[in-house]
Write an enzyme that holds these catalytic residues in place. Structure first.
Site, short mmCIF file in Angstrom:
data_model
loop_
_atom_site.label_atom_id
_atom_site.label_comp_id
_atom_site.label_asym_id
_atom_site.label_seq_id
_atom_site.Cartn_x
_atom_site.Cartn_y
_atom_site.Cartn_z
CG HIS A 29 -19.23 -44.32 -10.93
ND1 HIS A 29 -19.43 -43.17 -10.21
CD2 HIS A 29 -18.51 -45.13 -10.12
CE1 HIS A 29 -18.89 -43.29 -9.01
NE2 HIS A 29 -18.32 -44.48 -8.93
CB CYS A 30 -18.85 -39.33 -14.33
SG CYS A 30 -20.41 -39.33 -15.25
CG MET A 31 -20.22 -35.80 -10.61
SD MET A 31 -20.13 -36.02 -8.83
CE MET A 31 -21.67 -35.30 -8.33
NE ARG A 33 -24.18 -38.23 -18.56
CZ ARG A 33 -23.96 -37.43 -19.58
NH1 ARG A 33 -23.07 -37.76 -20.49
NH2 ARG A 33 -24.62 -36.30 -19.70
#
Length: 537
Positions: A29-31, A33
């Site tokens: 995961h990113c910030m 998504r």
């Protein structure tokens, strides 16, 4: 429902709709998504996914990305991984087929049946979502060039660092506030250590991630990059001058780790297996380290200094014009995938000056989108479907998560996307003007945008002045985006097509959520984009 139960319920709802545990190869995961590596894309039920309440949209890129928003994604991802582990433990080796995949019903396997597609224009939110998805696919195909794929790899190096940048940035802002107020003098040194410790060693983390991204041994990349921040380099002379610890910064670490990967791969190919465990790491660190000390640190230091000098010069001499151009063109840069090139620049500026002066200007692009969306809401009073989408997506847009508004509203409509960029341009010009007048407005981290950027603001004239200028830029972006879209965003044909009453969709599991009947923009962060990516990046 307890927060933990809610997050687990969201994860449990998502898993069958992406083909089940056996269809998931990787989870990250990113910030904002949840990023999934999938074995078979046809097993995904896109519309049912978009109908999950916590899902804000989907993006299909090199991974399948489900937009959950900041905070939520960090809580749902561990639950998602746990559910996958539990499912694999009970059914090892299971691999569903498109016919038997959970969430796949007759005629619904993530692809649409041309025979059942509407033949005429669809003025509903779902119709705009389909147009947005088509535009996203076309943009993805155009962006699959070697240069843009390289930029994506660079973004993958820096995006995992964003949570630490945000946390340390907020602590730095809190510490600065306490120091200015003269409060808690016994605590501020500890806060300063917390805020600065990560930045002092950021080169090591960049080196680690770089080696991992380019296929080397991560710890060797970190070991070579650690040379850059080692205090003892102050006793070494290169190019006729003494080196400084940290010289070259993240750019030097990036170059050093890439070199280490190539040296390591060469060694793996030619060094006998019996000696590999001893010779390969030694030669990797030795060769890469020597080149770093006697070449890369100096060269990267010159480049880093030039970036900082140019950013200061640009905003000092042409701040209003530069802000206008940057704020107006940021979203088109995101569409082209070029925003990812800004992530190392942001990080270099934060490392040098304590904040990046570019991010608050680029964040104005989101303000223009918000203003444009509000104008669309008022210009289409009969279209309940699109108005519901805007009402649901607007809070996220105010917090800097603009994907639902971009791909669900403004971009498919066409002209409102352009007028939204005009709003971003005027907001960026406003912030740039104050930079030109000597009031710097910067961010101590990358990633957040919109209202979420306020806790990370910093500048050269105090937090109050900095926050007031940034808030003024947002208001200018909102207002200009609204006015430009309201008066110039719709022609007669567009109004005739979209300002019509829409029948409400039946509340079924496959009905699009008002927000999630949209695809999302790829920002990173580095958006990350970029957008995102980091937001604003």
């Amino acid at each position: 429902m307890a927060p933990e139960d809610k997050n687990r319920a969201t994860a449990a709802a998502i898993l069958p709709l992406v083909g089940g545990a056996a269809n998931v190869d990787s989870v990250a995961h990113c910030m904002t998504r949840l990023r999934l590596g999938l074995r078979d894309r046809s097993l995904v039920d896109d519309e049912a996914l978009k109908a999950v309440p916590a899902v804000m949209g989907v993006v299909e890129d090199d991974t399948y990305q489900i937009v959950l928003g900041p905070g939520t994604v960090a809580r749902v991802t561990p639950e998602f991984e746990r559910i996958i582990e539990e499912a694999r433990a009970t059914e090892p080796g299971a691999h569903p087929t498109p016919e038997s995949a959970p969430g796949a019903t007759a005629g619904t396997t993530g692809t649409s049946d041309p025979a059942s597609a509407p033949s005429g224009p669809d003025a509903s939110a779902a119709g705009l979502a389909a147009q947005g998805a088509a535009m996203k696919a076309a943009r993805k195909a155009k962006n699959a060039t070697p240069f843009k794929l390289f930029l994506r790899r660079i973004a993958n190096i820096f995006v995992p660092l964003i949570p630490a940048l945000i946390g340390c940035g907020i602590i730095a802002g809190l510490n600065g506030l306490l120091v200015n107020l003269g409060r808690l003098p016994s605590v501020t040194p500890a806060l300063a250590a917390m805020a600065s410790g990560f930045m002092a060693l950021i080169a090591v983390f960049v080196g680690f991630n770089t080696a991992k991204e380019f296929g080397g041994t991560p710890i060797l990349g970190g070991a070579v990059a650690a040379i850059i921040v080692f205090p003892g380099v102050a006793n070494i002379e290169a190019f006729g001058q003494k080196l400084s610890p940290g010289q070259g910064g993240v750019l030097g670490a990036l170059g050093a780790a890439v070199l280490a990967v190539y040296v390591e791969k060469w060694c793996r190919r030619w060094v006998p297996e019996a000696l590999d465990v001893l010779v390969t790491p030694t030669l990797t660190v030795l060769v890469s380290g020597l080149v770093t000390i006697f070449g890369l640190m100096y060269l990267a230091g010159e480049v880093s200094t030039a970036i900082g000098t140019f950013a200061d010069w640009l905003l000092s001499h042409g701040g209003a014009g530069a802000g206008f151009v940057l704020g107006g063109l940021f979203l088109p840069l995101v569409m082209l995938g070029l925003h990812q090139a800004l992530i190392p620049i942001h990080t270099t500026l934060i490392e040098q000056q304590g904040y990046t002066v570019l991010l608050p200007i680029l964040a104005m692009a989101g303000a223009g989108q918000v203003g444009a969306a509000v104008a669309v809401y008022f210009r289409l009073p009969r279209n309940g479907s699109i108005r519901r989408t805007i009402k649901s997506a607007l809070p996220a847009g105010l917090l800097g998560v603009g994907e639902p508004l971009i791909y669900g509203v403004s971009l498919p409509l066409g002209r409102p996307f352009v007028t939204a960029c005009v709003g971003g341009a005027f907001g960026g010009g406003f912030v740039g003007l104050f930079n030109q007048l000597g009031d710097k407005v910067g961010s101590t981290a990358i990633g957040p945008s919109g209202w979420a950027l306020f806790p990370l603001l910093d500048g050269n004239h105090g937090l109050g002045t900095t926050a007031a200028i940034y808030a003024g830029g947002l208001l200018v972006g909102y207002l200009t985006g609204f006015l430009a879209t309201y008066f110039f965003g719709f022609g007669r044909d567009l109004l005739a097509e979209f300002d019509v009453a829409q029948e409400p969709a039946p509340a079924t599991s496959s009905s699009p959520n008002p927000v999630t009947g949209t695809s999302t923009d790829p920002r990173g962060n580095g958006p990350d984009s970029p957008t995102k990516e980091p937001a604003g990046v």
